[in-house]
Design an enzyme around this catalytic site. Structure first.
Site, PDB file in Angstrom:
ATOM      1  CE1 TYR A 157      -3.976   2.169   0.763  1.00 23.70           C
ATOM      2  CE2 TYR A 157      -2.491   3.268   2.284  1.00 23.70           C
ATOM      3  CZ  TYR A 157      -3.683   3.246   1.585  1.00 23.70           C
ATOM      4  OH  TYR A 157      -4.562   4.290   1.696  1.00 23.70           O
ATOM      5  CB  ALA A 159       5.115   0.213  -2.674  1.00 26.64           C
ATOM      6  CE  LYS A 161      -3.484   4.921  -1.629  1.00 25.86           C
ATOM      7  NZ  LYS A 161      -4.546   5.410  -2.511  1.00 25.86           N
TER       8      LYS A 161
HETATM    9  N1  LIG Z   1      -9.578   6.125   5.030  1.00 22.44           N
HETATM   10  C1  LIG Z   1      -8.337   6.498   5.225  1.00 22.44           C
HETATM   11  O1  LIG Z   1      -7.883   6.637   6.382  1.00 22.44           O
HETATM   12  C2  LIG Z   1      -7.440   6.771   4.053  1.00 22.44           C
HETATM   13  C3  LIG Z   1      -6.179   7.308   4.334  1.00 22.44           C
HETATM   14  C4  LIG Z   1      -5.323   7.602   3.280  1.00 22.44           C
HETATM   15  C5  LIG Z   1      -5.736   7.377   1.984  1.00 22.44           C
HETATM   16  N2  LIG Z   1      -6.961   6.831   1.735  1.00 22.44           N
HETATM   17  C6  LIG Z   1      -7.308   6.601   0.342  1.00 22.44           C
HETATM   18  O2  LIG Z   1      -8.543   7.207   0.035  1.00 22.44           O
HETATM   19  C7  LIG Z   1      -9.187   6.501  -1.021  1.00 22.44           C
HETATM   20  C8  LIG Z   1     -10.614   6.187  -0.606  1.00 22.44           C
HETATM   21  O3  LIG Z   1     -10.555   5.317   0.516  1.00 22.44           O
HETATM   22  P1  LIG Z   1     -11.717   5.170   1.579  1.00 22.44           P
HETATM   23  O4  LIG Z   1     -11.099   5.322   2.908  1.00 22.44           O
HETATM   24  O5  LIG Z   1     -12.888   5.985   1.224  1.00 22.44           O
HETATM   25  O6  LIG Z   1     -12.005   3.607   1.414  1.00 22.44           O
HETATM   26  P2  LIG Z   1     -13.320   2.795   1.081  1.00 22.44           P
HETATM   27  O7  LIG Z   1     -12.905   1.377   1.128  1.00 22.44           O
HETATM   28  O8  LIG Z   1     -14.429   3.243   1.919  1.00 22.44           O
HETATM   29  O9  LIG Z   1     -13.607   3.247  -0.421  1.00 22.44           O
HETATM   30  C9  LIG Z   1     -12.831   2.809  -1.483  1.00 22.44           C
HETATM   31  C10 LIG Z   1     -13.731   2.666  -2.692  1.00 22.44           C
HETATM   32  O10 LIG Z   1     -12.940   2.175  -3.788  1.00 22.44           O
HETATM   33  C11 LIG Z   1     -13.721   1.209  -4.474  1.00 22.44           C
HETATM   34  N3  LIG Z   1     -12.888   0.294  -5.231  1.00 22.44           N
HETATM   35  C12 LIG Z   1     -12.076  -0.690  -4.753  1.00 22.44           C
HETATM   36  N4  LIG Z   1     -11.539  -1.367  -5.771  1.00 22.44           N
HETATM   37  C13 LIG Z   1     -12.004  -0.803  -6.921  1.00 22.44           C
HETATM   38  C14 LIG Z   1     -11.825  -1.075  -8.298  1.00 22.44           C
HETATM   39  N5  LIG Z   1     -11.060  -2.089  -8.716  1.00 22.44           N
HETATM   40  N6  LIG Z   1     -12.451  -0.290  -9.199  1.00 22.44           N
HETATM   41  C15 LIG Z   1     -13.247   0.733  -8.790  1.00 22.44           C
HETATM   42  N7  LIG Z   1     -13.474   1.025  -7.501  1.00 22.44           N
HETATM   43  C16 LIG Z   1     -12.862   0.255  -6.573  1.00 22.44           C
HETATM   44  C17 LIG Z   1     -14.494   0.484  -3.358  1.00 22.44           C
HETATM   45  O11 LIG Z   1     -15.609  -0.210  -3.889  1.00 22.44           O
HETATM   46  C18 LIG Z   1     -14.848   1.620  -2.442  1.00 22.44           C
HETATM   47  O12 LIG Z   1     -16.095   2.190  -2.750  1.00 22.44           O
HETATM   48  C19 LIG Z   1      -8.320   5.259  -1.282  1.00 22.44           C
HETATM   49  O13 LIG Z   1      -7.475   5.481  -2.377  1.00 22.44           O
HETATM   50  C20 LIG Z   1      -7.511   5.145  -0.008  1.00 22.44           C
HETATM   51  O14 LIG Z   1      -6.283   4.482  -0.223  1.00 22.44           O
HETATM   52  C21 LIG Z   1      -7.821   6.529   2.749  1.00 22.44           C
END
Ligand SMILES: NC(=O)c1ccc[n+]([C@@H]2O[C@H](COP(=O)([O-])OP(=O)(O)OC[C@H]3O[C@@H](n4cnc5c(N)ncnc54)[C@H](O)[C@@H]3O)[C@@H](O)[C@H]2O)c1
Length: 252
Positions: A157, A159, A161
């Site tokens: 993960y 890597a 990001k």
């Molecule tokens: N929540 C956190 O603390 C956090 C922190 C840093 C970064 N992020 C990043 O923010 C973004 C959103 O994360 P989140 O926390 O809302 O997570 P989440 O799991 O609630 O949402 C992620 C969404 O991506 C969709 N998804 C997964 N695989 C997919 C694919 N192959 N094609 C299309 N859609 C797909 C899922 O169905 C989901 O709706 C991500 O990139 C995550 O890495 C989140």
């Protein structure tokens, strides 16, 4: 920021059925953009579009698995058929598996790379052509503070990001002459389904809060605010940058 800063613009948000992506879709729509809500489950996307329409906006729900290049090409085509162009791409879809690297099944390693990195790159690849001919575009990649520092049991993960932060800089260089801005947002700990399980554990939550000077876990709307700015012309002179939205985590 101007309430209708995105009037007349068309945005695609990947992974927008819930969590951060949903908050971004609702916010861009509130700012006047027509928003394509794209994710693995079309019914969930339709619910988000209903919310957008209920607030007076316009949206389109699309089933999109970003590991499938044909589906990405189809989503770009359908967006252009419905709204005529694509001004904004928010590459938000992402997954996280936490495990020691030597214990992690190779299929999980491949999956994280396929979604967070390859899928994100392919989404950019397939919107760039239209943006170049329109001489306009905003690409916002959702990275993570895990792209700057190590995060427990999240080697692949981290890597992916870190790679998104890196490609954000290169694409800014490549696309500046077409008036396409490419930036990233690096969220800290944000309350979404992705990390719901460990936020439910009071000890883990307390240990996380110690690292956050702002004293609270982030909300999806905190990220949506940053994305709305980077998707608007108010950030016209910002490109290749990564805006950290982490309540101060990286400063500790
Ligand atoms: N929540 C956190 O603390 C956090 C922190 C840093 C970064 N992020 C990043 O923010 C973004 C959103 O994360 P989140 O926390 O809302 O997570 P989440 O799991 O609630 O949402 C992620 C969404 O991506 C969709 N998804 C997964 N695989 C997919 C694919 N192959 N094609 C299309 N859609 C797909 C899922 O169905 C989901 O709706 C991500 O990139 C995550 O890495 C989140």
């Amino acid at each position: 920021m101007n309430k209708y800063a995105l009037a007349g613009k068309v945005a695609i948000v990947t992974g927008a059925r819930r969590g951060i992506g949903k908050a971004i879709a609702l916010r861009l729509a509130r700012d006047g953009a027509k928003v394509v809500v794209a994710d693995l489950d079309k019914e969930d996307c339709e619910k988000v579009v209903k919310e957008i329409e209920g607030a007076g906006g316009e949206g389109l729900a699309l089933k999109l698995d970003i590991t499938n290049e044909e589906e990405i090409i189809g989503a770009v085509r359908k967006t252009k058929e419905k709204f005529g162009k694509i001004d904004i791409l928010v590459n938000n879809a992402g997954i996280l598996f936490q495990e020691e690297l030597d214990k992690m099944d190779t299929s999980k390693i491949d999956k994280i790379l396929a979604v967070n990195l390859r899928g994100t790159i392919l989404c950019a690849k397939h919107v760039i052509l239209g943006m170049k001919s329109n001489n306009y575009g905003k690409i916002v990649n959702i990275a993570s503070i895990a792209g700057f520092v190590g995060y427990d049991l999240s080697s692949i993960y981290c890597a992916t990001k870190g790679a998104l932060i890196s490609i954000t800089k290169e694409l800014a260089l490549e696309l500046g002459k077409y008036k396409i801005n490419v930036n990233a947002v690096a969220p800290g700990v944000i309350e979404t389904p992705m990390i719901k399980d460990f936020l439910e554990d009071e000890k883990t939550k307390a240990a996380l809060l110690v690292k956050i000077p702002c004293g609270r876990i982030g909300k999806p709307e905190d990220i949506a605010n940053a994305v709305a700015f980077l998707a608007s012309d108010e950030s016209e002179y910002i490109t290749g940058d990564t805006l950290v939205v982490d309540g101060g985590w990286l400063t500790v």
